[in-house]
Design an enzyme around this catalytic site. Structure first.
Site, PDB file in Angstrom:
ATOM      1  N   ASP A  85      -4.160  35.007  63.239  1.00 44.85           N
ATOM      2  CA  ASP A  85      -4.731  34.600  64.525  1.00 44.85           C
ATOM      3  C   ASP A  85      -5.933  35.518  64.768  1.00 44.85           C
ATOM      4  O   ASP A  85      -5.953  36.648  64.298  1.00 44.85           O
ATOM      5  CB  ASP A  85      -3.694  34.768  65.631  1.00 44.85           C
ATOM      6  CG  ASP A  85      -4.294  34.567  67.014  1.00 44.85           C
ATOM      7  OD1 ASP A  85      -4.889  33.504  67.245  1.00 44.85           O
ATOM      8  OD2 ASP A  85      -4.182  35.495  67.837  1.00 44.85           O
ATOM      9  N   ASP A 287      -0.271  37.657  67.942  1.00 49.54           N
ATOM     10  CA  ASP A 287       0.168  38.533  69.031  1.00 49.54           C
ATOM     11  C   ASP A 287       0.460  37.797  70.322  1.00 49.54           C
ATOM     12  O   ASP A 287       0.919  38.408  71.286  1.00 49.54           O
ATOM     13  CB  ASP A 287      -0.905  39.594  69.312  1.00 49.54           C
ATOM     14  CG  ASP A 287      -2.118  39.028  70.036  1.00 49.54           C
ATOM     15  OD1 ASP A 287      -2.473  37.858  69.750  1.00 49.54           O
ATOM     16  OD2 ASP A 287      -2.708  39.735  70.870  1.00 49.54           O
ATOM     17  N   ASP A 291       1.115  31.894  69.401  1.00 47.51           N
ATOM     18  CA  ASP A 291       1.341  32.115  67.970  1.00 47.51           C
ATOM     19  C   ASP A 291       2.816  31.987  67.609  1.00 47.51           C
ATOM     20  O   ASP A 291       3.158  31.958  66.417  1.00 47.51           O
ATOM     21  CB  ASP A 291       0.863  33.519  67.573  1.00 47.51           C
ATOM     22  CG  ASP A 291      -0.618  33.728  67.823  1.00 47.51           C
ATOM     23  OD1 ASP A 291      -1.390  32.804  67.523  1.00 47.51           O
ATOM     24  OD2 ASP A 291      -0.999  34.802  68.324  1.00 47.51           O
TER      25      ASP A 291
END
Length: 389
Positions: A85, A287, A291
């Site tokens: 990400d 995080d 996600d």
């Protein structure tokens, strides 16, 4: 691998007993028969493997890496795809607001006040950046809205002064909510700096402001990706909810193999599932709440320690937020653990098979074979406690 070693040790017990009986029947020598019974593979196999895994997990903790199980180290060693990400992972977890561009003629500070009022309820790094910017300017933002509706990876919708207000991504504001750019402001919109991430604030279906947020890249990101590639990761991917312009700029700087922009949580999870369907082992690093589906779907989900609580709960491994070099350490520990286990396995099988052959041939007495067997088990267990790095 630990499980396979335990199953192998269990399966070898009947063969050990059968070998003892067969040797006695053929030789009528109880000493030679006992040489097989005194040397068994089970002890070393069942001790050395778990000790190696526990030692690796302990060593990971020293490096600020929390591993929730040995199988995740094994999967990390076998991984050939890593998905990052962007926000809070490849970039620092503390983005900052650099500009508020007004599109409806209102004062930028007033628009920032409205945005902070909406964003203060949600634990996302971008939301925190808006709230912090309002604090620095000492802009009080008392509750001026009705019930806030939060759409994960999209944005926020509420009512302020009986007017519908939304804030979020380009996809959410312009495609889902069908908001429009005020007439005559198209050139201003086109001139927005692409090096920043953008949050779009719209009131009554019309763009009111664009909040430009600097999301600085981690200094070590490009170096870490290069090291991971050299360690055997053949596919490195970046996924982000940001626009194409922002995504391509970051992707070029860090050197990923593929990137995907304006993705939703389900898009990340779908990508992970497709990679697994191709027979690839996938590590997902993120995080945020958005996600979480991908972290759950991956063979190894890695969360940043100061990320969302849900992401930390779902993840298999957690790393510190200070720098990404802990990913390199994680990979090195995983690879080192697998090499140690394989090396231990080869030694245990070879050494104990040699003791059995020497015992059956009458060269070693059962007591001597047992002594060597137990000393080797103790020695390999102690060696398995040593640090890998």
């Amino acid at each position: 691998m630990e499980g396979k070693a335990e199953h192998l040790a269990d399966k070898l017990v009947p063969y050990t007993l059968a070998g003892t009986a067969l040797t006695y029947l053929l030789t009528r020598n109880i000493t030679k028969a006992l040489s097989i019974l005194m040397v068994d593979f089970s002890c070393a196999l069942k001790l050395a493997m778990p000790i190696s895994v526990l030692s690796a997990i302990r060593e990971a903790g020293v490096h600020n890496i929390t591993v929730k199980g040995g199988k995740f180290l094994e999967a990390a060693a076998e991984a050939d795809t890593i998905v990052f990400d962007k926000t809070g992972t490849l970039t620092k977890a503390k983005p900052t607001v650099v500009d508020v561009v007004s599109f409806n003629g209102e004062d930028p500070d007033e628009l920032l006040r409205i945005a902070a009022c909406m964003e203060e309820h949600f634990p996302h790094s971008m939301a925190k950046a808006v709230v912090n910017a309002a604090k620095k300017k000492k802009l009080d933002h008392e509750e001026m809205h009705s019930k806030v509706e939060y759409m994960v990876a999209h944005g926020i919708s509420t009512m302020i002064n009986e007017k519908k207000a939304i804030i979020g991504s380009y996809h959410f504001v312009f495609e889902d909510e069908k908001c429009m750019i005020p007439e005559g402001k198209e050139a201003l919109f086109a001139s927005l700096p692409v090096e920043y991430s953008h949050l779009y604030l719209a009131i009554e279906k019309e763009l009111a402001a664009v909040i430009c947020i600097e999301d600085p890249l981690r200094e070590e990101a490009a170096d870490v990706i290069e090291i991971l590639r050299k360690s055997g990761i053949s596919k490195i991917v970046m996924m982000t909810g940001d626009s194409e312009h922002t995504a391509v700029a970051i992707a070029k700087r860090v050197g990923v193999d593929e990137y995907y922009s304006e993705v939703l949580p389900e898009d990340k999870a779908d990508f992970v599932e497709k990679e697994k369907a191709k027979g690839r082992k996938v590590i997902m690093i993120g995080d945020g709440i958005n996600d979480s589906p991908a972290l759950s779907a991956a063979d190894v989900g890695v969360a940043i320690s100061d990320g969302a609580e849900l992401a930390r709960e779902i993840a298999d491994i957690m790393i510190g937020a200070e720098n990404l070099y802990e990913l390199v350490i994680l990979k090195q520990l995983s690879d080192g653990l697998m090499k140690r286990i394989k090396r231990n396995y080869r030694f245990i099988v070879t050494f104990n098979a040699g003791l059995i052959l020497l015992g059956v041939s009458g060269i070693l007495q059962p007591t001597t074979s047992a002594l060597f067997h137990n000393m080797s088990t103790l020695g390999i267990s102690l060696k398995s406690m040593q640090d890998l790095l």
